[in-house]
Design a protein around this motif. Sequence first.
Motif, PDB file in Angstrom:
ATOM      1  N   VAL A 109      -0.732  36.202 -12.729  1.00 26.50           N
ATOM      2  CA  VAL A 109       0.258  36.129 -11.640  1.00 26.50           C
ATOM      3  C   VAL A 109       1.068  34.828 -11.746  1.00 26.50           C
ATOM      4  N   CYS A 110       1.022  34.198 -12.918  1.00 29.22           N
ATOM      5  CA  CYS A 110       1.666  32.887 -13.061  1.00 29.22           C
ATOM      6  C   CYS A 110       2.957  32.985 -13.874  1.00 29.22           C
ATOM      7  N   PRO A 111       4.107  32.737 -13.253  1.00 24.86           N
ATOM      8  CA  PRO A 111       5.356  32.776 -14.017  1.00 24.86           C
ATOM      9  C   PRO A 111       5.406  31.632 -15.048  1.00 24.86           C
ATOM     10  N   MET A 112       5.930  31.923 -16.224  1.00 25.17           N
ATOM     11  CA  MET A 112       6.069  30.900 -17.272  1.00 25.17           C
ATOM     12  C   MET A 112       6.845  29.688 -16.762  1.00 25.17           C
ATOM     13  N   GLY A 113       7.907  29.992 -15.988  1.00 22.22           N
ATOM     14  CA  GLY A 113       8.792  28.916 -15.517  1.00 22.22           C
ATOM     15  C   GLY A 113       8.044  27.867 -14.707  1.00 22.22           C
ATOM     16  N   LEU A 114       7.045  28.318 -13.964  1.00 17.03           N
ATOM     17  CA  LEU A 114       6.263  27.403 -13.124  1.00 17.03           C
ATOM     18  C   LEU A 114       5.556  26.375 -14.009  1.00 17.03           C
ATOM     19  N   LEU A 115       4.989  26.849 -15.121  1.00 16.48           N
ATOM     20  CA  LEU A 115       4.256  25.940 -16.018  1.00 16.48           C
ATOM     21  C   LEU A 115       5.213  25.079 -16.841  1.00 16.48           C
ATOM     22  N   GLU A 116       6.392  25.644 -17.159  1.00 19.51           N
ATOM     23  CA  GLU A 116       7.370  24.859 -17.936  1.00 19.51           C
ATOM     24  C   GLU A 116       7.823  23.626 -17.172  1.00 19.51           C
ATOM     25  N   ARG A 117       7.734  23.685 -15.845  1.00 27.16           N
ATOM     26  CA  ARG A 117       8.163  22.540 -15.036  1.00 27.16           C
ATOM     27  C   ARG A 117       7.050  21.498 -14.860  1.00 27.16           C
ATOM     28  N   CYS A 118       5.837  21.816 -15.245  1.00 29.65           N
ATOM     29  CA  CYS A 118       4.717  20.889 -15.003  1.00 29.65           C
ATOM     30  C   CYS A 118       4.777  19.691 -15.949  1.00 29.65           C
ATOM     31  N   HIS A 119       4.471  18.489 -15.386  1.00 30.01           N
ATOM     32  CA  HIS A 119       4.822  17.276 -16.134  1.00 30.01           C
ATOM     33  C   HIS A 119       4.017  17.017 -17.399  1.00 30.01           C
ATOM     34  N   ALA A 120       2.731  17.403 -17.415  1.00 30.09           N
ATOM     35  CA  ALA A 120       1.921  17.072 -18.608  1.00 30.09           C
ATOM     36  C   ALA A 120       2.553  17.727 -19.835  1.00 30.09           C
ATOM     37  N   TYR A 121       2.900  18.993 -19.684  1.00 30.05           N
ATOM     38  CA  TYR A 121       3.515  19.731 -20.789  1.00 30.05           C
ATOM     39  C   TYR A 121       4.944  19.241 -21.049  1.00 30.05           C
ATOM     40  N   LYS A 122       5.708  19.094 -19.952  1.00 28.14           N
ATOM     41  CA  LYS A 122       7.124  18.714 -20.092  1.00 28.14           C
ATOM     42  C   LYS A 122       7.267  17.347 -20.776  1.00 28.14           C
ATOM     43  N   ASP A 123       6.410  16.385 -20.359  1.00 28.49           N
ATOM     44  CA  ASP A 123       6.480  15.038 -20.946  1.00 28.49           C
ATOM     45  C   ASP A 123       6.227  15.079 -22.443  1.00 28.49           C
ATOM     46  N   LYS A 124       5.216  15.847 -22.814  1.00 27.23           N
ATOM     47  CA  LYS A 124       4.863  15.904 -24.231  1.00 27.23           C
ATOM     48  C   LYS A 124       6.018  16.524 -25.024  1.00 27.23           C
ATOM     49  N   LYS A 125       6.607  17.586 -24.441  1.00 25.36           N
ATOM     50  CA  LYS A 125       7.685  18.284 -25.132  1.00 25.36           C
ATOM     51  C   LYS A 125       8.909  17.369 -25.274  1.00 25.36           C
ATOM     52  N   THR A 126       9.226  16.638 -24.181  1.00 27.25           N
ATOM     53  CA  THR A 126      10.412  15.756 -24.277  1.00 27.25           C
ATOM     54  C   THR A 126      10.198  14.646 -25.298  1.00 27.25           C
ATOM     55  N   ARG A 127       8.934  14.270 -25.509  1.00 23.09           N
ATOM     56  CA  ARG A 127       8.675  13.245 -26.518  1.00 23.09           C
ATOM     57  C   ARG A 127       8.639  13.843 -27.922  1.00 23.09           C
ATOM     58  N   GLY A 128       8.954  15.128 -28.020  1.00 21.38           N
ATOM     59  CA  GLY A 128       9.031  15.783 -29.326  1.00 21.38           C
ATOM     60  C   GLY A 128       7.669  16.075 -29.931  1.00 21.38           C
ATOM     61  N   LEU A 129       6.605  16.031 -29.094  1.00 21.86           N
ATOM     62  CA  LEU A 129       5.253  16.274 -29.625  1.00 21.86           C
ATOM     63  C   LEU A 129       4.888  17.752 -29.467  1.00 21.86           C
ATOM     64  N   ALA A 130       4.022  18.233 -30.348  1.00 20.42           N
ATOM     65  CA  ALA A 130       3.598  19.633 -30.271  1.00 20.42           C
ATOM     66  C   ALA A 130       2.583  19.770 -29.143  1.00 20.42           C
ATOM     67  N   ALA A 131       2.789  20.749 -28.277  1.00 25.73           N
ATOM     68  CA  ALA A 131       1.833  20.989 -27.191  1.00 25.73           C
ATOM     69  C   ALA A 131       1.114  22.302 -27.477  1.00 25.73           C
ATOM     70  N   ASP A 132      -0.176  22.359 -27.164  1.00 29.25           N
ATOM     71  CA  ASP A 132      -0.880  23.628 -27.354  1.00 29.25           C
ATOM     72  C   ASP A 132      -0.904  24.418 -26.041  1.00 29.25           C
ATOM     73  N   ALA A 133      -1.361  25.683 -26.153  1.00 26.29           N
ATOM     74  CA  ALA A 133      -1.372  26.539 -24.967  1.00 26.29           C
ATOM     75  C   ALA A 133      -2.351  25.996 -23.921  1.00 26.29           C
ATOM     76  N   GLY A 134      -3.366  25.260 -24.373  1.00 27.89           N
ATOM     77  CA  GLY A 134      -4.317  24.655 -23.438  1.00 27.89           C
ATOM     78  C   GLY A 134      -3.612  23.675 -22.511  1.00 27.89           C
ATOM     79  N   LEU A 135      -2.766  22.843 -23.081  1.00 27.80           N
ATOM     80  CA  LEU A 135      -2.038  21.879 -22.262  1.00 27.80           C
ATOM     81  C   LEU A 135      -1.023  22.608 -21.362  1.00 27.80           C
ATOM     82  N   PHE A 136      -0.382  23.637 -21.948  1.00 29.87           N
ATOM     83  CA  PHE A 136       0.624  24.387 -21.180  1.00 29.87           C
ATOM     84  C   PHE A 136      -0.003  25.054 -19.948  1.00 29.87           C
ATOM     85  N   THR A 137      -1.200  25.640 -20.142  1.00 35.15           N
ATOM     86  CA  THR A 137      -1.819  26.401 -19.047  1.00 35.15           C
ATOM     87  C   THR A 137      -2.824  25.556 -18.248  1.00 35.15           C
ATOM     88  N   TYR A 138      -2.882  24.279 -18.550  1.00 35.45           N
ATOM     89  CA  TYR A 138      -3.785  23.340 -17.875  1.00 35.45           C
ATOM     90  C   TYR A 138      -3.770  23.506 -16.340  1.00 35.45           C
TER      91      TYR A 138
END
Length: 344
Positions: A109-138
């Motif tokens: 029941v979790c929209p992707m967009g909700l997780l895309e806005r979460c900072h742990a994942y977003k910060d890593k992505k903006t720093r150009g680092l590879a994020a895994d699904a574990g961090l994305f769905t944290y």
Amino acid sequence: MASDPSPVPKAAPPARVLSGIQPTGRFHWGNYCGAIRQYIDLQSSGESYYFIADLHALTTVRDPARLRELVHAAAVDLVALGLDPARATLFVQSDVPEVTELTWLLMTVCPMGLLERCHAYKDKKTRGLAADAGLFTYPVLMAADILAYDATVVPVGEDQVQHIEVCRDLAGTFNHLYGEVFTLPRPRLVAGGAKVPGTDGQKMSKSYDNTIEVFEDPAAQKKKIMRITTDSRPMEQPKDPEGDHLYELFSLFAPEAERAAMADLYRRGGFGYGEVKKALVQVAGDFFADARRRRAELEADPARIEAILADGAARARKQAGAVLGRARDACGLSRGATAPGRGA
Ligand code: ADP
Ligand code: TRP
């Protein structure tokens, strides 16, 4: 229908407090003052659950021996610091597999967009680092952690408030689809967001390599304290204690009278920072002396901490099993008596 002539106001249900802490390193003064101390204070205000978030830590700690060691050390540290297993349920996150199943139900029941806005994942992505699904769905795992125990109050630092919002969102969506299954929690901001400074004056954090660990070897700790960066103003010059990170650190542990005396000394001037550092070694040593003693006792009896964690896990599983049973029933997964949480 006639209304009840003397309605008795319903008492609010007692708070159930829950929080988790990641075993990604040994606890430092920032973790203690910004999180652990509040957990310990809250254990007397009602039912409470505290856990060591080893599943979350897996997204950063990739060495199995180190992870095992950190989980054990975290449990010992928490009990030594005053977490009372007779009052609070203390357990390790991965000892409750019901939570990972619940994570999946929430994921649906979790929209992707909700997780895309979460900072742990977003910060890593903006720093150009590879994020895994574990961090994305944290945040979904974190939501399951909270909902599995019908927690009502979640003490956290400011950085985690966004995740509690995600948890409320997911619980609300699930309830809307399937009926009232989950209790919506609210965050309780700890310490008014005060940041403990590190040895370099920035926020104390493992990521900045500027931490002072609570149970660090006393000689090593003293060395670190003596190396805390300070400005180069001359000794005679009066200084404002407010905003001085060495004074802030001293204030964390000094009794009120000593704090006031130190503030006066700053304002008068004519002292060296070395004196303040020595005083900090002393007050921090006194502050944690009992905890160090308790820690040594616990370390001498490893079976005791394992028994505490086993008992905590049993209590936590009972509660999480009941909630998971409710959730499975509600969304159509269970077939009558086979549902988990029914003692089947
Ligand atoms: P770190 O930044 O060292 O990785 P964590 O993010 O694991 O620390 O923090 C765990 C808990 O400790 C969080 O609730 C966080 O708010 C709190 N915390 C961490 N560092 C500080 C600090 N310098 N001041 C106050 N609280 C802190
Ligand atoms: N994500 C939290 C942190 O990094 C730890 C955590 C995991 C947590 N699950 C939780 C905190 C549930 C509160 C409730 O600090």
